[in-house]
Structures are given as C-alpha cells and as structure tokens.
Design a protein around this motif. Structure first.
Motif, short mmCIF file in Angstrom:
data_model
loop_
_atom_site.label_atom_id
_atom_site.label_comp_id
_atom_site.label_asym_id
_atom_site.label_seq_id
_atom_site.Cartn_x
_atom_site.Cartn_y
_atom_site.Cartn_z
N TYR A 249 6.83 5.86 8.26
CA TYR A 249 6.55 5.46 6.88
C TYR A 249 6.47 6.71 6.01
CZ TYR A 249 5.24 0.91 8.87
OH TYR A 249 5.23 -0.29 9.53
N SER A 250 6.59 6.52 4.71
CA SER A 250 6.54 7.65 3.79
C SER A 250 5.15 8.28 3.79
CB SER A 250 6.89 7.19 2.37
OG SER A 250 5.82 6.42 1.83
N LYS A 251 5.10 9.54 3.40
CA LYS A 251 3.82 10.26 3.32
C LYS A 251 2.86 9.56 2.37
CE LYS A 251 5.18 14.91 4.57
NZ LYS A 251 4.94 16.31 4.30
N SER A 252 3.37 9.13 1.22
CA SER A 252 2.50 8.51 0.22
C SER A 252 1.96 7.16 0.72
CB SER A 252 3.22 8.34 -1.12
OG SER A 252 4.41 7.61 -0.97
N ALA A 253 2.80 6.39 1.41
CA ALA A 253 2.33 5.11 1.96
C ALA A 253 1.28 5.36 3.03
CB ALA A 253 3.50 4.31 2.54
N SER B 131 -2.67 -5.64 9.19
CA SER B 131 -1.89 -4.75 10.04
C SER B 131 -1.31 -3.60 9.22
CB SER B 131 -0.75 -5.51 10.72
OG SER B 131 0.28 -5.79 9.79
N TYR B 132 -1.05 -2.51 9.89
CA TYR B 132 -0.47 -1.36 9.18
C TYR B 132 0.91 -1.71 8.64
CZ TYR B 132 2.35 -0.17 13.32
OH TYR B 132 3.25 -0.19 14.36
N LYS B 133 1.62 -2.62 9.30
CA LYS B 133 2.94 -3.04 8.79
C LYS B 133 2.78 -3.80 7.48
CE LYS B 133 5.07 -3.18 13.32
NZ LYS B 133 5.68 -3.98 14.38
N GLN B 134 1.78 -4.68 7.42
CA GLN B 134 1.53 -5.40 6.18
C GLN B 134 1.10 -4.44 5.08
OE1 GLN B 134 -2.04 -7.90 5.83
NE2 GLN B 134 -0.76 -9.45 4.82
N MET B 135 0.26 -3.49 5.44
CA MET B 135 -0.19 -2.51 4.45
C MET B 135 1.00 -1.73 3.89
SD MET B 135 -3.51 -2.84 4.18
CE MET B 135 -4.36 -1.35 3.71
N TYR C 53 2.41 -1.74 -0.06
CA TYR C 53 2.11 -0.43 -0.64
C TYR C 53 2.61 -0.28 -2.08
CZ TYR C 53 2.72 4.45 -1.82
OH TYR C 53 2.72 5.65 -2.50
N TYR C 54 3.88 -0.56 -2.33
CA TYR C 54 4.43 -0.30 -3.67
C TYR C 54 3.78 -1.15 -4.75
CZ TYR C 54 7.79 2.80 -1.61
OH TYR C 54 8.35 3.86 -0.94
N ALA C 55 3.40 -2.35 -4.42
CA ALA C 55 2.74 -3.22 -5.41
C ALA C 55 1.25 -2.92 -5.55
CB ALA C 55 2.94 -4.68 -5.01
#
Length: 170
Positions: free
Chosen positions: A78-82, A109-113, A117-119
């Motif tokens: 995942y991206s650093k910011s996420a 879950s981390y996948k859901q997070m 993320y963007y929203a």
C-alpha cells in the motif's frame, strides 16, 4: 471512551510512522500486518503508555524483524500515505475505545481501511470511526464490553436461564 490526549497523539503518530516506514521493507503490506499483529511491539503499544516505548520507528521495525526475521515475501504494498493513516487510525481507535488492536482489526480489516483511505483520510477521526461502524453495520456499543457479553449470552439462548438463576440467588 477515553479522551484523545497528548499520550494518544504520540502513540498514534508513532504507529502511523511505523506503518508508513514498513513500505520500505522487503515484504508485502499483508506480511507486515500479520507480523505486526503478532509482535511483542504491539503488546507494548496496546498498553497505550508512550513511556514504555522508545518511539523510535527504526527501533520498532527492527524489533519486529528480530522477532520474525527478514523476508522478501509478497508483492502488494500500500502507499506510504495510506499506511500512515491506517496505523494512525488503528491506534486512535484502540486508544480512545480502550481495546486491543487485534480486536479493532477484526472489526476493520487493513484491506477495508485501505479501500476507504481516499474518502476518509482528510476527515476527523471520530467521523471515520462513525462511518466505519456504519459501513460494517455496527454501532458504538460494539466497544462496550458489557453489551457484547450480554449479546453473546442472548445469542446462545441462555440469557433467560442466567436471569432466572440470578433471581433464585437473591
């Protein structure tokens, strides 16, 4: 619910930076998350006491690698910011709701997070918690240990028996 104070902020920032820095490891996000979830570092973090930690991100990553060894397994990162936001939010929820990170990660879950993320990442943390709960058809009462116990008892159909036995003892 605990107030998000200076100690909470220190811990959330630390965990966010730890997650962000994990993107520089050789393993995938999923492997890092699994190792973090079972690490001795997480046990210290769940104590929610910044004085018990060095708060040095490099030391934190090193302790996880010493515990589990280095790996280059997995490819999806995942991206650093996420990752920063995910780490920050997990600690925010753990700190304010006074629950273990493992419990929080079973709810979100981390996948859901990562998916939200963007929203969500520019929103107030309490807004995020409310919306994560709604998204998962949960309410704030999920963080109430007594309410959860009562629900478990009721689901097993023994609540009436429990109350009956209580009345007999009185």
């Amino acid at each position: 619910m605990r107030k998000f104070d200076h100690n909470g902020l220190l811990l959330a920032e630390y965990q966010g930076k730890l997650f962000e820095k994990s993107t520089e490891l050789g393993c995938s996000t999923g492997i890092f998350m699994r190792r973090f979830l079972h690490s001795d570092l997480l046990k210290k973090l769940d104590g929610n006491n910044p004085a018990s930690l060095s708060l040095n991100v490099q030391d934190g990553l090193q302790s996880i690698q010493e515990q589990f060894g280095e790996t280059n397994y997995g490819q999806v990162k995942y991206s650093k910011s996420a990752m920063f936001w995910i780490g920050y939010m997990y600690r925010y929820i753990s700190y304010t709701r006074e629950h273990s990170t493992k419990f929080i990660m079973t709810l979100f879950s981390y996948k859901q997070m990562n998916d939200v993320y963007y929203a969500y990442h520019t929103q107030d943390p309490e807004w995020c918690v409310r919306n994560l709960l709604e998204l998962n058809h949960l309410s704030e009462s999920i963080f109430d240990r007594n309410a959860r116990l009562k629900n478990i008892i009721m689901e097993k159909g023994t609540y009436e028996t429990y109350l009956s036995n209580l009345n007999k003892q009185v």
